[in-house]
Design a protein around this motif. Sequence first.
Motif, PDB file in Angstrom:
ATOM      1  N   GLY A  57      42.665 117.542  34.611  1.00 56.23           N
ATOM      2  CA  GLY A  57      43.089 118.722  35.360  1.00 56.23           C
ATOM      3  C   GLY A  57      43.660 119.756  34.409  1.00 56.23           C
ATOM      4  N   GLN A  58      43.584 121.008  34.790  1.00 51.76           N
ATOM      5  CA  GLN A  58      44.042 122.096  33.931  1.00 51.76           C
ATOM      6  C   GLN A  58      45.563 122.156  33.856  1.00 51.76           C
ATOM      7  N   THR A  59      46.079 122.998  32.984  1.00 54.55           N
ATOM      8  CA  THR A  59      47.517 123.214  32.890  1.00 54.55           C
ATOM      9  C   THR A  59      48.048 123.672  34.251  1.00 54.55           C
TER      10      THR A  59
ATOM     11  N   ILE B 135      48.048  91.578  31.388  1.00 57.29           N
ATOM     12  CA  ILE B 135      47.227  92.779  31.508  1.00 57.29           C
ATOM     13  C   ILE B 135      47.438  93.632  30.263  1.00 57.29           C
ATOM     14  N   ASN B 136      46.378  94.207  29.743  1.00 57.45           N
ATOM     15  CA  ASN B 136      46.471  95.172  28.648  1.00 57.45           C
ATOM     16  C   ASN B 136      46.091  96.551  29.169  1.00 57.45           C
ATOM     17  N   LEU B 137      46.969  97.517  28.984  1.00 53.54           N
ATOM     18  CA  LEU B 137      46.692  98.880  29.426  1.00 53.54           C
ATOM     19  C   LEU B 137      46.882  99.833  28.258  1.00 53.54           C
ATOM     20  N   MET B 138      45.809 100.546  27.901  1.00 56.04           N
ATOM     21  CA  MET B 138      45.895 101.581  26.873  1.00 56.04           C
ATOM     22  C   MET B 138      45.816 102.947  27.531  1.00 56.04           C
ATOM     23  N   VAL B 139      46.700 103.851  27.109  1.00 52.77           N
ATOM     24  CA  VAL B 139      46.683 105.242  27.579  1.00 52.77           C
ATOM     25  C   VAL B 139      46.396 106.132  26.378  1.00 52.77           C
ATOM     26  N   ILE B 140      45.384 106.990  26.510  1.00 57.31           N
ATOM     27  CA  ILE B 140      45.078 107.980  25.476  1.00 57.31           C
ATOM     28  C   ILE B 140      45.304 109.352  26.088  1.00 57.31           C
ATOM     29  N   GLU B 141      46.415 109.956  25.743  1.00 55.74           N
ATOM     30  CA  GLU B 141      46.779 111.260  26.286  1.00 55.74           C
ATOM     31  C   GLU B 141      46.080 112.355  25.489  1.00 55.74           C
ATOM     32  N   GLU B 142      45.319 113.181  26.200  1.00 57.00           N
ATOM     33  CA  GLU B 142      44.512 114.270  25.628  1.00 57.00           C
ATOM     34  C   GLU B 142      43.519 113.742  24.593  1.00 57.00           C
ATOM     35  N   PHE B 143      42.581 112.945  25.093  1.00 56.63           N
ATOM     36  CA  PHE B 143      41.624 112.291  24.204  1.00 56.63           C
ATOM     37  C   PHE B 143      40.594 113.262  23.630  1.00 56.63           C
ATOM     38  N   THR B 144      40.542 114.514  24.136  1.00 55.93           N
ATOM     39  CA  THR B 144      39.575 115.478  23.605  1.00 55.93           C
ATOM     40  C   THR B 144      39.836 115.789  22.130  1.00 55.93           C
TER      41      THR B 144
ATOM     42  N   GLN C 271      42.719 117.998  29.676  1.00 60.38           N
ATOM     43  CA  GLN C 271      42.966 119.211  30.453  1.00 60.38           C
ATOM     44  C   GLN C 271      41.680 119.916  30.833  1.00 60.38           C
ATOM     45  N   ARG C 272      40.805 120.084  29.853  1.00 62.04           N
ATOM     46  CA  ARG C 272      39.626 120.899  30.100  1.00 62.04           C
ATOM     47  C   ARG C 272      38.418 120.299  29.393  1.00 62.04           C
ATOM     48  N   PRO C 273      37.777 119.317  30.007  1.00 65.53           N
ATOM     49  CA  PRO C 273      36.653 118.666  29.343  1.00 65.53           C
ATOM     50  C   PRO C 273      35.414 119.547  29.325  1.00 65.53           C
ATOM     51  N   ASP C 274      34.565 119.325  28.351  1.00 68.47           N
ATOM     52  CA  ASP C 274      33.257 119.969  28.351  1.00 68.47           C
ATOM     53  C   ASP C 274      32.190 118.892  28.215  1.00 68.47           C
ATOM     54  N   ALA C 275      30.942 119.303  28.249  1.00 69.39           N
ATOM     55  CA  ALA C 275      29.841 118.338  28.231  1.00 69.39           C
ATOM     56  C   ALA C 275      29.821 117.516  26.950  1.00 69.39           C
ATOM     57  N   LYS C 276      30.292 118.080  25.844  1.00 63.24           N
ATOM     58  CA  LYS C 276      30.318 117.351  24.581  1.00 63.24           C
ATOM     59  C   LYS C 276      31.423 116.301  24.574  1.00 63.24           C
ATOM     60  N   THR C 277      32.581 116.661  25.146  1.00 61.03           N
ATOM     61  CA  THR C 277      33.710 115.732  25.190  1.00 61.03           C
ATOM     62  C   THR C 277      33.385 114.522  26.057  1.00 61.03           C
ATOM     63  N   LEU C 278      32.907 114.791  27.262  1.00 57.75           N
ATOM     64  CA  LEU C 278      32.522 113.708  28.165  1.00 57.75           C
ATOM     65  C   LEU C 278      31.026 113.474  28.026  1.00 57.75           C
ATOM     66  N   ASP C 279      30.623 112.842  26.924  1.00 58.11           N
ATOM     67  CA  ASP C 279      29.196 112.600  26.723  1.00 58.11           C
ATOM     68  C   ASP C 279      28.705 111.599  27.762  1.00 58.11           C
TER      69      ASP C 279
ATOM     70  N   LYS D 203      39.898 124.982  36.274  1.00 61.89           N
ATOM     71  CA  LYS D 203      39.785 126.439  36.174  1.00 61.89           C
ATOM     72  C   LYS D 203      38.486 126.957  36.764  1.00 61.89           C
ATOM     73  N   SER D 204      37.435 126.165  36.674  1.00 61.80           N
ATOM     74  CA  SER D 204      36.124 126.635  37.117  1.00 61.80           C
ATOM     75  C   SER D 204      35.344 125.532  37.806  1.00 61.80           C
ATOM     76  N   ILE D 205      34.285 125.934  38.492  1.00 59.79           N
ATOM     77  CA  ILE D 205      33.371 124.979  39.123  1.00 59.79           C
ATOM     78  C   ILE D 205      32.672 124.144  38.056  1.00 59.79           C
TER      79      ILE D 205
END
Length: 399
Positions: free
Chosen positions: A155-157, A251-260, A293-301, A317-319
Amino acid sequence: GCVIGGIGLMAMDLYEPISSLFKKKGDYYEEIEKIIKIIQINSICNKEGEPLTIEKVSVCSSGLQLELNIPLGLSYKDLDYVFIPPLKAAFNDKEVTRERNIINIKFTELKESYELCFPPISKNLRNRLITYIGNSIDELVKVDFSQAGGILLAGQTGSGKSTLLRYMLTHIATNYDESEINLYLNDMKFCELMLFKDLKITKWHNTDPERVIESLEDFWAEVRRRYKLFLDNGCTDAYEYEALTGNKLPINLMVIEEFTILSSKKYKDAIEILNDILSQCRASKSHVIITTQRPDAKTLDPRLKANITHTIGLKTKSIINSNIICDEDVLKYCRGNGHGYLFDNRGRIEFQGFELDPNEAKKILAPYNKCQGVVMDSRDNFVVETKYKVIEEDDGDEF
């Protein structure tokens, strides 16, 4: 909810049964009358003269759901051009959405805030990871990690992403102890996860992108170690292994904050390992939350997206951003501040997240922190900052 209707009934034929069954205003009687008239006026047929028909009308807590039968030769776009506009006009600012041949008309809105609560997880359920993210119109919205290897939180800021993650981790910390869960934090925003750095359940806290690959390699090694255990014992997953051997796996839980931040070529190896983890971790009681915050097609391959089984989407921010996150445009129209949608094996669930500010979270988490006094401890290749308090036993010896 109440469901009526019949397969293959034309709108005109269906009008009388609906009118006779829905006699209470609480059952949206007037609204259904209006919908039927719109269908009659805007009736469309294919070249063979076969009309669009209503399969089912459902009344639920938020409004109405229409399931339409579209004859061969007509398409979903025909609904968008011919049927959706008059529905939107008839119900003013009410939300009218379409998913394939399903049309939803929402009359009841989520409140903008709900009273903060931390539902307890019963002991017999704590062998799997469960947390809550907020309220839907009629119930608390639960995330069961036993059904999810990887979860994307996006989600965005201003969307409420950080607040939602803060609530989720606080809820987990207050329900699971260090024998039940290991928490691994990779905080690429440096200070976003500082509140959880000193928890008893936290085994790793890292703010250096250069060391993410180290944590991923160790996490992946543990997933593979567990699969070897399953193979040696003729099991398919952690739950079968525990039932057979009586040995409990935390249980093992990993959190990656702002993985972009890891999307650059420099960290290509980290993304490859993350993909391997996401594709196999669920059965080993290992789970990953990645946020952006703001993924693009390259980030979410495509491979990464395919391995993410659950998505928590907040305002975008956008559709285009919404479609990248969840393949739908709904996130563009969220109002922010924790309003979003959970996409899981149940479908799409709208929710309003709880408001939990950092100071409140700090107070709640205080009993679950490690004690004071700093030492560095190395365990199984994980470098952990552990805090101990100097205390005295009855004989006066300090340790």
